[in-house]
Motif scaffolding. Structure first.
Motif, PDB file in Angstrom:
ATOM      1  N   LYS A   1       0.660  -1.161  -0.043  1.00 47.86           N
ATOM      2  CA  LYS A   1       0.114   0.130   0.035  1.00 47.86           C
ATOM      3  C   LYS A   1       1.016   1.171  -0.103  1.00 47.86           C
ATOM      4  N   VAL A   2       1.907   1.218   0.852  1.00 50.44           N
ATOM      5  CA  VAL A   2       2.741   2.377   1.028  1.00 50.44           C
ATOM      6  C   VAL A   2       3.503   2.426  -0.299  1.00 50.44           C
ATOM      7  N   ARG A   3       3.903   1.343  -1.244  1.00 55.29           N
ATOM      8  CA  ARG A   3       4.483   1.410  -2.546  1.00 55.29           C
ATOM      9  C   ARG A   3       3.474   2.239  -3.322  1.00 55.29           C
ATOM     10  N   LYS A   4       2.341   1.782  -3.532  1.00 53.83           N
ATOM     11  CA  LYS A   4       1.385   2.281  -4.564  1.00 53.83           C
ATOM     12  C   LYS A   4       1.090   3.741  -4.115  1.00 53.83           C
ATOM     13  N   LEU A   5       0.966   4.137  -3.023  1.00 50.24           N
ATOM     14  CA  LEU A   5       0.901   5.517  -2.599  1.00 50.24           C
ATOM     15  C   LEU A   5       1.800   6.230  -3.075  1.00 50.24           C
ATOM     16  N   LYS A   6       3.193   5.960  -2.779  1.00 47.43           N
ATOM     17  CA  LYS A   6       4.229   6.774  -3.125  1.00 47.43           C
ATOM     18  C   LYS A   6       4.309   6.841  -4.803  1.00 47.43           C
ATOM     19  N   ASN A   7       4.062   5.591  -5.490  1.00 45.37           N
ATOM     20  CA  ASN A   7       3.805   5.689  -6.965  1.00 45.37           C
ATOM     21  C   ASN A   7       2.822   6.855  -7.369  1.00 45.37           C
ATOM     22  N   LEU A   8       1.589   6.960  -6.468  1.00 47.26           N
ATOM     23  CA  LEU A   8       0.734   7.815  -7.014  1.00 47.26           C
ATOM     24  C   LEU A   8       1.200   9.396  -6.668  1.00 47.26           C
ATOM     25  N   LEU A   9       1.796   9.382  -5.542  1.00 46.37           N
ATOM     26  CA  LEU A   9       2.425  10.881  -5.235  1.00 46.37           C
ATOM     27  C   LEU A   9       3.523  11.205  -6.253  1.00 46.37           C
ATOM     28  N   THR A  10       4.338  10.072  -6.824  1.00 48.19           N
ATOM     29  CA  THR A  10       5.153  10.570  -8.013  1.00 48.19           C
ATOM     30  C   THR A  10       4.534  10.886  -9.217  1.00 48.19           C
ATOM     31  N   PHE A  11       3.360  10.310  -9.714  1.00 46.47           N
ATOM     32  CA  PHE A  11       2.596  10.555 -10.651  1.00 46.47           C
ATOM     33  C   PHE A  11       2.117  12.038 -10.508  1.00 46.47           C
ATOM     34  N   VAL A  12       1.536  12.150  -9.473  1.00 50.53           N
ATOM     35  CA  VAL A  12       0.632  13.523  -9.304  1.00 50.53           C
ATOM     36  C   VAL A  12       2.013  14.672  -9.331  1.00 50.53           C
ATOM     37  N   THR A  13       3.025  14.275  -8.628  1.00 51.02           N
ATOM     38  CA  THR A  13       4.057  15.584  -8.824  1.00 51.02           C
ATOM     39  C   THR A  13       4.589  15.584 -10.158  1.00 51.02           C
ATOM     40  N   ASN A  14       4.804  14.590 -10.832  1.00 54.96           N
ATOM     41  CA  ASN A  14       5.163  14.769 -12.452  1.00 54.96           C
ATOM     42  C   ASN A  14       4.155  15.411 -13.099  1.00 54.96           C
ATOM     43  N   HIS A  15       2.819  15.316 -12.794  1.00 56.44           N
ATOM     44  CA  HIS A  15       1.865  15.875 -13.847  1.00 56.44           C
ATOM     45  C   HIS A  15       0.898  16.922 -13.156  1.00 56.44           C
ATOM     46  N   VAL A  16       1.534  17.848 -11.970  1.00 57.60           N
ATOM     47  CA  VAL A  16       0.860  18.784 -11.190  1.00 57.60           C
ATOM     48  C   VAL A  16       0.460  19.954 -12.057  1.00 57.60           C
ATOM     49  N   GLU A  17       1.276  20.330 -13.059  1.00 61.06           N
ATOM     50  CA  GLU A  17       0.754  21.145 -14.149  1.00 61.06           C
ATOM     51  C   GLU A  17      -0.456  21.051 -14.810  1.00 61.06           C
ATOM     52  N   GLU A  18      -0.325  19.802 -15.471  1.00 60.47           N
ATOM     53  CA  GLU A  18      -1.525  19.251 -16.140  1.00 60.47           C
ATOM     54  C   GLU A  18      -2.825  19.211 -15.560  1.00 60.47           C
ATOM     55  N   ILE A  19      -2.509  18.404 -14.261  1.00 58.20           N
ATOM     56  CA  ILE A  19      -3.794  18.227 -13.170  1.00 58.20           C
ATOM     57  C   ILE A  19      -4.224  19.435 -12.888  1.00 58.20           C
ATOM     58  N   GLY A  20      -3.381  20.512 -12.565  1.00 59.68           N
ATOM     59  CA  GLY A  20      -3.829  21.740 -12.226  1.00 59.68           C
ATOM     60  C   GLY A  20      -4.515  22.713 -13.124  1.00 59.68           C
ATOM     61  N   LYS A  21      -4.429  22.485 -14.518  1.00 60.79           N
ATOM     62  CA  LYS A  21      -4.895  23.096 -15.599  1.00 60.79           C
ATOM     63  C   LYS A  21      -6.289  22.408 -15.819  1.00 60.79           C
ATOM     64  N   ILE A  22      -6.555  21.132 -15.573  1.00 64.88           N
ATOM     65  CA  ILE A  22      -7.902  20.380 -15.723  1.00 64.88           C
ATOM     66  C   ILE A  22      -8.781  21.163 -14.553  1.00 64.88           C
ATOM     67  N   ILE A  23      -8.169  21.135 -13.273  1.00 68.84           N
ATOM     68  CA  ILE A  23      -9.018  21.765 -12.308  1.00 68.84           C
ATOM     69  C   ILE A  23      -9.448  23.173 -12.471  1.00 68.84           C
ATOM     70  N   HIS A  24      -8.512  23.934 -12.916  1.00 64.99           N
ATOM     71  CA  HIS A  24      -8.695  25.217 -13.297  1.00 64.99           C
ATOM     72  C   HIS A  24      -9.624  25.506 -14.394  1.00 64.99           C
TER      73      HIS A  24
ATOM     74  N   THR B   1      -0.661  15.887   0.503  1.00 68.41           N
ATOM     75  CA  THR B   1      -0.227  15.778   1.658  1.00 68.41           C
ATOM     76  C   THR B   1      -0.737  14.668   2.405  1.00 68.41           C
ATOM     77  N   MET B   2      -2.013  14.458   2.210  1.00 68.02           N
ATOM     78  CA  MET B   2      -2.766  13.352   2.852  1.00 68.02           C
ATOM     79  C   MET B   2      -2.174  11.870   2.439  1.00 68.02           C
ATOM     80  N   ALA B   3      -2.002  11.750   1.316  1.00 67.41           N
ATOM     81  CA  ALA B   3      -1.323  10.409   0.933  1.00 67.41           C
ATOM     82  C   ALA B   3      -0.062  10.355   1.471  1.00 67.41           C
ATOM     83  N   LYS B   4       0.638  11.392   1.644  1.00 63.30           N
ATOM     84  CA  LYS B   4       2.157  11.382   2.187  1.00 63.30           C
ATOM     85  C   LYS B   4       1.990  11.014   3.651  1.00 63.30           C
ATOM     86  N   PHE B   5       0.976  11.681   4.211  1.00 63.62           N
ATOM     87  CA  PHE B   5       0.861  11.308   5.711  1.00 63.62           C
ATOM     88  C   PHE B   5       0.407   9.782   5.988  1.00 63.62           C
ATOM     89  N   ALA B   6      -0.487   9.250   4.980  1.00 69.74           N
ATOM     90  CA  ALA B   6      -0.829   7.901   4.882  1.00 69.74           C
ATOM     91  C   ALA B   6       0.227   6.814   5.002  1.00 69.74           C
TER      92      ALA B   6
END
Length: 146
Positions: A51-74, A94-99
Motif C-alpha cells: 500500500k505504501v509503495r502504491k501511494l508513493k507511486n501515486l505521489l510521484t505521478f501527481v508530482t510529475n503531472h501537477v501542471e496538467e492536473i492543475g490546468k484541468i481543475i482550473h 499531503t494526505m497521501a504522504k501522511f498515510a
C-alpha cells in the motif's frame, strides 16, 4: 454499461465545453458497487508495505503531472490554476504522504488495557484487542466547485 446521455463539462469562466462525461443508467449502479466492493477487498488484503509503495507511486505521478492536473481543475472549476494546485492537489498529496507514514500504526492491532482488571484477566488467560479494518465502500456527493 448502459449509457443514457452525457454531461457536458463547461468552463464556468468562459462557458466553453471542455469535455463530456457519460451518464450511467441507475440500473447499472449495483454493478458499479459490486466492482467497488471487490476492489476494496483486494485493497484490504494488500500488505501495508505494498500500500505504501502504491501511494508513493501515486505521489510521484501527481508530482510529475501537477501542471496538467492543475490546468484541468482550473478549467473545470474556474479557480486560478495556482489555487487549484495549492488547495486541491497539494491537500490530497499531503494526505497521501501522511498515510504512507501512519498506515502501519493505524492498522496494527492494539491491546486493550483494562487497568484495574488487568491482573485478574491475565490470571484468567484473557486479553482483548482492537483490530482496525476497513468499513467498505462509501459514496460521497460533493459540490463540484468546493
Amino acid at each position: 454499461m448502459i449509457k443514457t446521455s452525457v454531461i457536458k463539462s463547461i468552463n464556468p469562466a468562459t462557458l466553453e465545453v471542455i469535455g463530456e462525461i457519460d451518464v450511467v443508467a441507475p440500473d447499472f449502479l449495483p454493478i458499479v458497487l459490486r466492482r467497488a466492493r471487490k476492489a476494496q477487498k483486494v485493497w484490504e488484503n494488500t500488505p501495508n508495505k505494498e500500500k505504501v509503495r502504491k501511494l508513493k507511486n501515486l505521489l510521484t505521478f501527481v508530482t510529475n503531472h501537477v501542471e496538467e492536473i492543475g490546468k484541468i481543475i482550473h478549467l473545470e472549476t474556474g479557480k486560478p490554476k495556482l489555487e487549484a494546485i495549492n488547495s486541491d492537489i497539494l491537500a490530497g498529496a499531503t494526505m497521501a504522504k501522511f498515510a504512507t507514514k501512519i498506515i502501519r500504526k493505524i492498522t496494527k492491532p492494539r491491546k486493550i488495557k483494562f487497568y484495574g482488571m488487568r491482573m485478574f484477566l491475565k490470571l484468567m488467560g484473557r486479553s482483548s484487542y482492537i483490530k482496525p479494518r476497513p468499513i467498505g465502500v462509501i459514496g460521497i456527493i460533493s459540490p463540484w466547485n468546493f
